[in-house]
Motif scaffolding. Structure first.
Motif, PDB file in Angstrom:
ATOM      1  N   GLY A  11       0.950  -1.215   0.005  1.00  0.00           N
ATOM      2  CA  GLY A  11      -0.024  -0.041  -0.176  1.00  0.00           C
ATOM      3  C   GLY A  11       0.797   1.223  -0.107  1.00  0.00           C
ATOM      4  N   HIS A  12       0.383   2.349   0.306  1.00  0.00           N
ATOM      5  CA  HIS A  12       1.085   3.771   0.191  1.00  0.00           C
ATOM      6  C   HIS A  12       2.261   3.587   1.167  1.00  0.00           C
ATOM      7  CE1 HIS A  12      -2.853   5.924  -1.354  1.00  0.00           C
ATOM      8  NE2 HIS A  12      -2.019   4.872  -2.270  1.00  0.00           N
ATOM      9  N   VAL A  13       2.133   3.253   2.458  1.00  0.00           N
ATOM     10  CA  VAL A  13       3.078   3.149   3.296  1.00  0.00           C
ATOM     11  C   VAL A  13       4.543   2.304   2.735  1.00  0.00           C
ATOM     12  CG1 VAL A  13       4.031   2.644   5.678  1.00  0.00           C
ATOM     13  CG2 VAL A  13       1.660   3.938   5.142  1.00  0.00           C
ATOM     14  N   GLY A  14       4.098   1.174   2.424  1.00  0.00           N
ATOM     15  CA  GLY A  14       5.287   0.137   1.937  1.00  0.00           C
ATOM     16  C   GLY A  14       5.916   0.912   0.856  1.00  0.00           C
ATOM     17  N   ARG A  15       5.096   1.426  -0.180  1.00  0.00           N
ATOM     18  CA  ARG A  15       5.597   2.030  -1.475  1.00  0.00           C
ATOM     19  C   ARG A  15       6.701   3.199  -1.206  1.00  0.00           C
ATOM     20  NH1 ARG A  15       1.074   1.707  -6.389  1.00  0.00           N
ATOM     21  NH2 ARG A  15       0.172  -0.423  -5.864  1.00  0.00           N
ATOM     22  N   VAL A  16       6.142   3.904  -0.158  1.00  0.00           N
ATOM     23  CA  VAL A  16       6.987   5.027   0.292  1.00  0.00           C
ATOM     24  C   VAL A  16       8.239   4.465   0.602  1.00  0.00           C
ATOM     25  CG1 VAL A  16       7.230   7.124   1.615  1.00  0.00           C
ATOM     26  CG2 VAL A  16       5.213   6.851   0.430  1.00  0.00           C
ATOM     27  N   PHE A  17       8.091   3.706   1.729  1.00  0.00           N
ATOM     28  CA  PHE A  17       9.353   3.119   2.428  1.00  0.00           C
ATOM     29  C   PHE A  17      10.285   2.432   1.372  1.00  0.00           C
ATOM     30  CE2 PHE A  17       7.669   2.825   7.082  1.00  0.00           C
ATOM     31  CZ  PHE A  17       8.388   3.874   7.280  1.00  0.00           C
ATOM     32  N   ARG A 121       2.015  10.472   9.758  1.00  0.00           N
ATOM     33  CA  ARG A 121       1.686  11.299   8.518  1.00  0.00           C
ATOM     34  C   ARG A 121       0.667  10.678   8.016  1.00  0.00           C
ATOM     35  NH1 ARG A 121       6.074  13.607   5.132  1.00  0.00           N
ATOM     36  NH2 ARG A 121       4.133  14.493   4.034  1.00  0.00           N
ATOM     37  N   SER A 122      -0.160  11.342   7.105  1.00  0.00           N
ATOM     38  CA  SER A 122      -1.159  10.938   6.027  1.00  0.00           C
ATOM     39  C   SER A 122      -0.326  10.586   4.810  1.00  0.00           C
ATOM     40  CB  SER A 122      -2.081  11.921   5.826  1.00  0.00           C
ATOM     41  OG  SER A 122      -2.907  11.730   4.477  1.00  0.00           O
ATOM     42  N   PHE A 123      -0.715   9.632   4.241  1.00  0.00           N
ATOM     43  CA  PHE A 123      -0.265   8.815   3.264  1.00  0.00           C
ATOM     44  C   PHE A 123      -1.089   8.879   2.038  1.00  0.00           C
ATOM     45  CE2 PHE A 123       2.808   7.626   6.010  1.00  0.00           C
ATOM     46  CZ  PHE A 123       4.269   7.316   5.474  1.00  0.00           C
ATOM     47  N   ALA A 124      -1.886   9.908   2.036  1.00  0.00           N
ATOM     48  CA  ALA A 124      -2.927   9.918   0.873  1.00  0.00           C
ATOM     49  C   ALA A 124      -2.417   9.995  -0.628  1.00  0.00           C
ATOM     50  CB  ALA A 124      -3.943  10.989   0.854  1.00  0.00           C
ATOM     51  N   PRO A 126       1.149   9.106  -2.066  1.00  0.00           N
ATOM     52  CA  PRO A 126       2.473   8.506  -1.991  1.00  0.00           C
ATOM     53  C   PRO A 126       3.400   9.253  -2.416  1.00  0.00           C
ATOM     54  CG  PRO A 126       1.104   6.962  -2.923  1.00  0.00           C
ATOM     55  CD  PRO A 126       0.279   8.054  -2.656  1.00  0.00           C
ATOM     56  N   ALA A 127       3.525   9.873  -3.528  1.00  0.00           N
ATOM     57  CA  ALA A 127       4.507  10.439  -4.554  1.00  0.00           C
ATOM     58  C   ALA A 127       4.707  11.674  -3.662  1.00  0.00           C
ATOM     59  CB  ALA A 127       4.121  10.807  -5.942  1.00  0.00           C
ATOM     60  N   ALA A 128       3.757  12.459  -3.026  1.00  0.00           N
ATOM     61  CA  ALA A 128       4.159  13.586  -2.550  1.00  0.00           C
ATOM     62  C   ALA A 128       4.780  13.226  -1.245  1.00  0.00           C
ATOM     63  CB  ALA A 128       2.756  14.267  -2.364  1.00  0.00           C
ATOM     64  N   VAL A 129       4.525  12.274  -0.451  1.00  0.00           N
ATOM     65  CA  VAL A 129       4.997  11.929   0.717  1.00  0.00           C
ATOM     66  C   VAL A 129       6.368  11.427   0.480  1.00  0.00           C
ATOM     67  CG1 VAL A 129       4.908  10.348   2.887  1.00  0.00           C
ATOM     68  CG2 VAL A 129       2.933  11.272   1.744  1.00  0.00           C
ATOM     69  N   ALA A 130       6.781  10.750  -0.313  1.00  0.00           N
ATOM     70  CA  ALA A 130       8.145  10.196  -0.878  1.00  0.00           C
ATOM     71  C   ALA A 130       9.135  11.477  -1.061  1.00  0.00           C
ATOM     72  CB  ALA A 130       8.113   9.314  -1.948  1.00  0.00           C
ATOM     73  N   ALA A 131       8.544  12.392  -1.724  1.00  0.00           N
ATOM     74  CA  ALA A 131       9.398  13.774  -2.108  1.00  0.00           C
ATOM     75  C   ALA A 131       9.223  14.618  -0.659  1.00  0.00           C
ATOM     76  CB  ALA A 131       8.548  14.483  -3.368  1.00  0.00           C
ATOM     77  N   GLN A 132       8.537  14.736   0.067  1.00  0.00           N
ATOM     78  CA  GLN A 132       8.775  15.424   1.227  1.00  0.00           C
ATOM     79  C   GLN A 132       8.570  14.545   2.690  1.00  0.00           C
ATOM     80  OE1 GLN A 132       4.919  17.812   0.724  1.00  0.00           O
ATOM     81  NE2 GLN A 132       5.745  18.533  -1.128  1.00  0.00           N
ATOM     82  N   PHE A 133       9.381  13.308   2.869  1.00  0.00           N
ATOM     83  CA  PHE A 133       9.250  12.394   3.755  1.00  0.00           C
ATOM     84  C   PHE A 133      10.261  13.166   4.860  1.00  0.00           C
ATOM     85  CE2 PHE A 133      10.311   8.775   6.294  1.00  0.00           C
ATOM     86  CZ  PHE A 133       9.021   8.479   6.333  1.00  0.00           C
ATOM     87  N   SER A 134      11.396  13.843   4.679  1.00  0.00           N
ATOM     88  CA  SER A 134      12.344  14.436   5.507  1.00  0.00           C
ATOM     89  C   SER A 134      11.545  14.958   6.861  1.00  0.00           C
ATOM     90  CB  SER A 134      13.312  15.312   4.887  1.00  0.00           C
ATOM     91  OG  SER A 134      14.146  15.728   6.034  1.00  0.00           O
TER      92      SER A 134
END
Length: 275
Positions: A11-17, A121-124, A126-134
Motif C-alpha cells: 500500500g502507500h506506506v510500503g511503497r514510500v518506504f 503522517r497521512s499517506f493519501a 504517496p508520491a508527494a510523501v516520498a518527495a517530502q518525507f524528511s
C-alpha cells in the motif's frame, strides 16, 4: 552490497518506504508480494526496484521483511512468512500504528528480530510523501537488535524515530485520533452551535477559525495547561452548568460531548493552577 529487503503488502506506506530506501541505499529492494501480480508490479514500478513475487512460496530469504499489510492481516502474514522462508537472525517489522510488534510472535519464535515502525503522517498521496518525507516522525518499538538496524536506516531517509512503549501502543494510536479526528468533531460542534444561534455556516467558520488557530498555536508553544482559557479555567462553574443545560436541550449528542469534556478540562485547569 546493501541488505536485501522483501516487501509484503504494498500500500502507500510500503511503497514510500521501498522507494526511499531504494534511492538512499540502506536496503536493496529484492521482492514485492501483494494480493495480485498486477498490484505488485505497480509497486515495483513506483519503487523503481525489486521484482514481483506471486506467492509466499516464491519469496527468497532476505535480511529484512516488511509486512505493510492491514492490521487484521499482520499475524497471518507473519505465520505465512515463517512457512515460506528461513527467518533466523533476520528482521521482520510491520507498519501499524495501532498494534505492537507482539503481533509478529510467529516470526520471533522462528528466530527473527521483530519490530513495528509507524510513520506519523497521512499517506493519501504517496508520491508527494516520498518527495517530502524528511522530518517525518516514526513511532518505533521492538527488539533491540531490530531497532539497532532500523533506526539508522530510518534516519538515513530523513525520518525522526521516536521510541514508544509497546504495551501502550493502542493509547499511542489514540493520541493521533484525538489530535486529528476528534479535533474535527469538536470543531464541528462549535460550528453547529454558532449556526443554532442564527449565524450562517460560512460566517461561523470565520468566527471559529481565530479561536481554534490561536488555541492550537498556544498549545504547541506553551503546553496545554498554559493554553487553557474559558469558564472552567476561571472557575466559573455556573456558566458551565448553564451551557451544559442549553446545549443538551438544543442537541442531546452535542450536550453529551460537552459533558464528557468537563471532567478532563477541570483536571487540566487544576494543572494550570499548579504551575
Amino acid at each position: 552490497m546493501a541488505p536485501a529487503l522483501n516487501l509484503i503488502g504494498a500500500g502507500h506506506v510500503g511503497r514510500v518506504f521501498g522507494r526511499l530506501w531504494a534511492e538512499q541505499g540502506s536496503f536493496r529492494i529484492q521482492q514485492v508480494l501483494t494480493r495480485s501480480a498486477a498490484s505488485a508490479q505497480q509497486a515495483v514500478d513506483f519503487i523503481g526496484a525489486g521484482s514481483v513475487a506471486t506467492a509466499y512460496a516464491h519469496l527468497q530469504p532476505a535480511a529484512v521483511h516488511v509486512l505493510a499489510v492491514g492490521d487484521d492481516q499482520i499475524a497471518a502474514a507473519s505465520e505465512a512468512l515463517v512457512r515460506a522462508v528461513p527467518l533466523k537472525d533476520s528482521i521482520v517489522f510491520h507498519c501499524s500504528g495501532a498494534l505492537a510488534s507482539d503481533q509478529l510472535r510467529a516470526a520471533r519464535e522462528a528466530g527473527a528480530l521483530v519490530a513495528s515502525v509507524h510513520p506519523i503522517r497521512s499517506f493519501a498521496d504517496p508520491a508527494a510523501v516520498a518527495a517530502q518525507f524528511s522530518g517525518t516522525f516514526c513511532g518505533i518499538e521492538g527488539d533491540d537488535g531490530a531497532l539497532a538496524v532500523l533506526t539508522p536506516a530510518l534516519q538515513a531517509i530523513g525520518a525522526q524515530p521516536v521510541t514508544i512503549n509497546a504495551s501502550a501502543k493502542t493509547v499511542y494510536h489514540a493520541a493521533a485520533v484525538f489530535a486529528s479526528n476528534y479535533l474535527v468533531t469538536v470543531l464541528d460542534a462549535a460550528l453547529r452551535a454558532y449556526q443554532a444561534a442564527g449565524i450562517p455556516e460560512p460566517v461561523a467558520r470565520q468566527l471559529a477559525q481565530p479561536l481554534a488557530s490561536e488555541s492550537m498555536a498556544n498549545v504547541f508553544r506553551l503546553g496545554a495547561a498554559a493554553a487553557l482559557s474559558g469558564p472552567i479555567a476561571r472557575g466559573d462553574l455556573a456558566t458551565v452548568a448553564r451551557q451544559q443545560q442549553a446545549v443538551s436541550q438544543w442537541d442531546a449528542n452535542t450536550g453529551a460531548l460537552y459533558q464528557s469534556l468537563v471532567g478532563p478540562t477541570t483536571a487540566l485547569a487544576a494543572r494550570k493552577q499548579q504551575k
